[in-house]
Design a protein around this motif. Structure first.
Motif, PDB file in Angstrom:
ATOM      1  N   ARG A 121       0.801  -1.225   0.000  1.00  0.00           N
ATOM      2  CA  ARG A 121       0.000   0.000   0.000  1.00  0.00           C
ATOM      3  C   ARG A 121       0.837   1.280   0.000  1.00  0.00           C
ATOM      4  O   ARG A 121       0.366   2.332  -0.419  1.00  0.00           O
ATOM      5  N   TYR A 122       2.092   1.202   0.505  1.00  0.00           N
ATOM      6  CA  TYR A 122       2.933   2.388   0.653  1.00  0.00           C
ATOM      7  C   TYR A 122       4.373   2.064   0.259  1.00  0.00           C
ATOM      8  O   TYR A 122       4.938   1.087   0.742  1.00  0.00           O
ATOM      9  N   SER A 123       4.951   2.901  -0.560  1.00  0.00           N
ATOM     10  CA  SER A 123       6.345   2.733  -0.946  1.00  0.00           C
ATOM     11  C   SER A 123       7.241   3.015   0.256  1.00  0.00           C
ATOM     12  O   SER A 123       7.128   4.070   0.890  1.00  0.00           O
ATOM     13  N   THR A 124       8.097   2.047   0.606  1.00  0.00           N
ATOM     14  CA  THR A 124       9.003   2.200   1.745  1.00  0.00           C
ATOM     15  C   THR A 124      10.314   1.483   1.468  1.00  0.00           C
ATOM     16  O   THR A 124      10.417   0.673   0.537  1.00  0.00           O
ATOM     17  N   SER A 125      11.276   1.756   2.312  1.00  0.00           N
ATOM     18  CA  SER A 125      12.547   1.026   2.329  1.00  0.00           C
ATOM     19  C   SER A 125      12.806   0.628   3.771  1.00  0.00           C
ATOM     20  O   SER A 125      12.541   1.407   4.693  1.00  0.00           O
ATOM     21  N   ARG A 127      15.545  -2.124   6.186  1.00  0.00           N
ATOM     22  CA  ARG A 127      16.525  -3.188   6.385  1.00  0.00           C
ATOM     23  C   ARG A 127      17.204  -3.603   5.081  1.00  0.00           C
ATOM     24  O   ARG A 127      17.429  -4.787   4.832  1.00  0.00           O
ATOM     25  N   GLY A 128      17.485  -2.615   4.227  1.00  0.00           N
ATOM     26  CA  GLY A 128      18.188  -2.875   2.971  1.00  0.00           C
ATOM     27  C   GLY A 128      17.295  -3.278   1.813  1.00  0.00           C
ATOM     28  O   GLY A 128      17.790  -3.589   0.728  1.00  0.00           O
ATOM     29  N   PHE A 129      15.993  -3.289   1.999  1.00  0.00           N
ATOM     30  CA  PHE A 129      15.051  -3.662   0.945  1.00  0.00           C
ATOM     31  C   PHE A 129      14.222  -2.437   0.544  1.00  0.00           C
ATOM     32  O   PHE A 129      13.864  -1.625   1.382  1.00  0.00           O
ATOM     33  N   ASP A 130      13.916  -2.337  -0.748  1.00  0.00           N
ATOM     34  CA  ASP A 130      12.999  -1.316  -1.256  1.00  0.00           C
ATOM     35  C   ASP A 130      11.680  -1.993  -1.592  1.00  0.00           C
ATOM     36  O   ASP A 130      11.669  -3.012  -2.282  1.00  0.00           O
ATOM     37  N   PHE A 131      10.589  -1.405  -1.119  1.00  0.00           N
ATOM     38  CA  PHE A 131       9.255  -1.942  -1.357  1.00  0.00           C
ATOM     39  C   PHE A 131       8.412  -0.891  -2.069  1.00  0.00           C
ATOM     40  O   PHE A 131       7.809  -0.039  -1.417  1.00  0.00           O
ATOM     41  N   PRO A 132       8.368  -0.930  -3.418  1.00  0.00           N
ATOM     42  CA  PRO A 132       7.554   0.051  -4.140  1.00  0.00           C
ATOM     43  C   PRO A 132       6.063  -0.231  -3.940  1.00  0.00           C
ATOM     44  O   PRO A 132       5.672  -1.353  -3.615  1.00  0.00           O
ATOM     45  N   LYS A 133       5.251   0.796  -4.142  1.00  0.00           N
ATOM     46  CA  LYS A 133       3.805   0.615  -4.052  1.00  0.00           C
ATOM     47  C   LYS A 133       3.347  -0.305  -5.177  1.00  0.00           C
ATOM     48  O   LYS A 133       3.871  -0.260  -6.289  1.00  0.00           O
ATOM     49  N   GLY A 134       2.380  -1.170  -4.871  1.00  0.00           N
ATOM     50  CA  GLY A 134       1.842  -2.095  -5.868  1.00  0.00           C
ATOM     51  C   GLY A 134       2.193  -3.530  -5.524  1.00  0.00           C
ATOM     52  O   GLY A 134       2.667  -3.827  -4.426  1.00  0.00           O
ATOM     53  N   ASP A 135       1.953  -4.434  -6.476  1.00  0.00           N
ATOM     54  CA  ASP A 135       2.271  -5.844  -6.265  1.00  0.00           C
ATOM     55  C   ASP A 135       3.784  -6.036  -6.194  1.00  0.00           C
ATOM     56  O   ASP A 135       4.512  -5.573  -7.086  1.00  0.00           O
ATOM     57  N   ILE A 136       4.234  -6.695  -5.140  1.00  0.00           N
ATOM     58  CA  ILE A 136       5.660  -6.981  -4.984  1.00  0.00           C
ATOM     59  C   ILE A 136       5.841  -8.457  -4.668  1.00  0.00           C
ATOM     60  O   ILE A 136       4.996  -9.086  -4.049  1.00  0.00           O
ATOM     61  N   SER A 137       6.953  -8.998  -5.134  1.00  0.00           N
ATOM     62  CA  SER A 137       7.317 -10.386  -4.838  1.00  0.00           C
ATOM     63  C   SER A 137       8.341 -10.375  -3.712  1.00  0.00           C
ATOM     64  O   SER A 137       9.299  -9.598  -3.745  1.00  0.00           O
ATOM     65  N   LEU A 138       8.115 -11.238  -2.736  1.00  0.00           N
ATOM     66  CA  LEU A 138       8.972 -11.265  -1.560  1.00  0.00           C
ATOM     67  C   LEU A 138       9.493 -12.667  -1.297  1.00  0.00           C
ATOM     68  O   LEU A 138       8.720 -13.630  -1.323  1.00  0.00           O
ATOM     69  N   ASP A 139      10.804 -12.778  -1.021  1.00  0.00           N
ATOM     70  CA  ASP A 139      11.330 -14.026  -0.482  1.00  0.00           C
ATOM     71  C   ASP A 139      11.259 -13.909   1.040  1.00  0.00           C
ATOM     72  O   ASP A 139      10.739 -12.925   1.581  1.00  0.00           O
ATOM     73  N   ALA A 145      11.440  -8.367   6.628  1.00  0.00           N
ATOM     74  CA  ALA A 145      11.671  -6.918   6.727  1.00  0.00           C
ATOM     75  C   ALA A 145      10.375  -6.155   6.471  1.00  0.00           C
ATOM     76  O   ALA A 145      10.077  -5.167   7.153  1.00  0.00           O
ATOM     77  N   PHE A 146       9.593  -6.622   5.520  1.00  0.00           N
ATOM     78  CA  PHE A 146       8.334  -5.970   5.153  1.00  0.00           C
ATOM     79  C   PHE A 146       7.349  -5.954   6.322  1.00  0.00           C
ATOM     80  O   PHE A 146       6.745  -4.931   6.620  1.00  0.00           O
ATOM     81  N   VAL A 147       7.175  -7.085   7.007  1.00  0.00           N
ATOM     82  CA  VAL A 147       6.189  -7.150   8.101  1.00  0.00           C
ATOM     83  C   VAL A 147       6.694  -6.543   9.405  1.00  0.00           C
ATOM     84  O   VAL A 147       5.896  -6.253  10.289  1.00  0.00           O
ATOM     85  N   ARG A 148       7.998  -6.339   9.527  1.00  0.00           N
ATOM     86  CA  ARG A 148       8.526  -5.766  10.767  1.00  0.00           C
ATOM     87  C   ARG A 148       8.538  -4.243  10.750  1.00  0.00           C
ATOM     88  O   ARG A 148       8.609  -3.616  11.797  1.00  0.00           O
ATOM     89  N   GLU A 149       8.486  -3.635   9.575  1.00  0.00           N
ATOM     90  CA  GLU A 149       8.573  -2.169   9.469  1.00  0.00           C
ATOM     91  C   GLU A 149       7.351  -1.492  10.069  1.00  0.00           C
ATOM     92  O   GLU A 149       6.224  -1.906   9.839  1.00  0.00           O
ATOM     93  N   ARG A 150       7.602  -0.442  10.848  1.00  0.00           N
ATOM     94  CA  ARG A 150       6.494   0.335  11.394  1.00  0.00           C
ATOM     95  C   ARG A 150       6.785   1.828  11.440  1.00  0.00           C
ATOM     96  O   ARG A 150       5.889   2.627  11.650  1.00  0.00           O
ATOM     97  N   TYR A 151       8.027   2.203  11.254  1.00  0.00           N
ATOM     98  CA  TYR A 151       8.383   3.610  11.404  1.00  0.00           C
ATOM     99  C   TYR A 151       8.140   4.446  10.156  1.00  0.00           C
ATOM    100  O   TYR A 151       7.900   5.640  10.256  1.00  0.00           O
ATOM    101  N   THR A 152       8.189   3.826   8.975  1.00  0.00           N
ATOM    102  CA  THR A 152       8.077   4.605   7.734  1.00  0.00           C
ATOM    103  C   THR A 152       6.726   4.445   7.044  1.00  0.00           C
ATOM    104  O   THR A 152       6.559   4.910   5.925  1.00  0.00           O
ATOM    105  N   ILE A 153       5.787   3.790   7.714  1.00  0.00           N
ATOM    106  CA  ILE A 153       4.458   3.618   7.109  1.00  0.00           C
ATOM    107  C   ILE A 153       3.414   4.334   7.956  1.00  0.00           C
ATOM    108  O   ILE A 153       3.570   4.448   9.174  1.00  0.00           O
ATOM    109  N   PRO A 154       2.352   4.804   7.315  1.00  0.00           N
ATOM    110  CA  PRO A 154       1.284   5.466   8.074  1.00  0.00           C
ATOM    111  C   PRO A 154       0.684   4.529   9.122  1.00  0.00           C
ATOM    112  O   PRO A 154       0.506   3.339   8.875  1.00  0.00           O
TER     113      PRO A 154
END
Length: 182
Positions: A121-125, A127-139, A145-154
């Motif tokens: 839902r929100y473009s963020t970076s 722990r060394g990963f970039d997560f653009p808005k939209g469908d993303i593929s994750l290993d 890193a994606f589920v642990r982030e809380r500081y850079t997302i609304p």
């Protein structure tokens, strides 16, 4: 109740629905840690609907035998058993099963599925990963890193909980073989 201080044990639901307590532990080494993620997964009796509810880890609740405290303390005080007892008392529903996973296990699940696709839902970076808005593929490592982030997302912890629910949904769809319909 009969005037006691505790709530009566929840009665089983007769409609074959199932409730799962999902616990994401921040366990490291020999320490039990706390429940960094706590969710209720409810499957309807007909198995045609699933509901996922996040419980904020800092929610102030009654922890049986320990008084008031943050809900994630229940895991550090008494493991899965006390966490389930706390959830049942708080929500008034029976937990039929519990799933516990730590950081390493979470990554391994994602990798064993060959990765997942999730809508971000929100473009963020983080722990060394970039997560653009939209469908993303994750290993596994990127998903963690994606589920642990809380500081850079609304929404901080609430935004993180939303991401965690999205990832759980993506895992379920991947297991079902329907992630293209996410």
């Amino acid at each position: 109740g009969s005037g006691g201080t505790g709530s009566p044990a929840p009665e089983p639901v007769a409609n074959n629905s199932l409730n799962f307590g999902l616990i994401g532990s921040d366990t490291r080494g020999d320490e039990r840690g706390r429940s960094d993620v706590l969710q209720l997964l409810h499957l309807s009796g007909a198995r045609d609907a699933a509901y996922l509810v996040s419980l904020p880890r800092d929610s102030w609740v009654d922890i049986p035998g320990h008084g008031k405290g943050k809900i994630n303390w229940a895991y550090s005080f008494g493991g899965a058993a006390l966490t389930v007892e706390t959830l049942e008392q708080l929500l008034g529903v029976q937990m039929d099963h519990v799933v516990i996973i730590d950081f390493e296990g979470f990554s391994q699940v994602i990798n064993s599925l060959g990765g997942i696709t999730v809508y971000n839902r929100y473009s963020t970076s983080s722990r060394g990963f970039d997560f653009p808005k939209g469908d993303i593929s994750l290993d596994g490592d990127a998903a963690l890193a994606f589920v642990r982030e809380r500081y850079t997302i609304p929404g901080g912890d609430f935004g993180r909980a939303e991401r965690q629910r999205d990832v759980i949904k993506a895992i379920g769809l991947r297991v079902k073989g329907a992630d293209d319909n996410y």
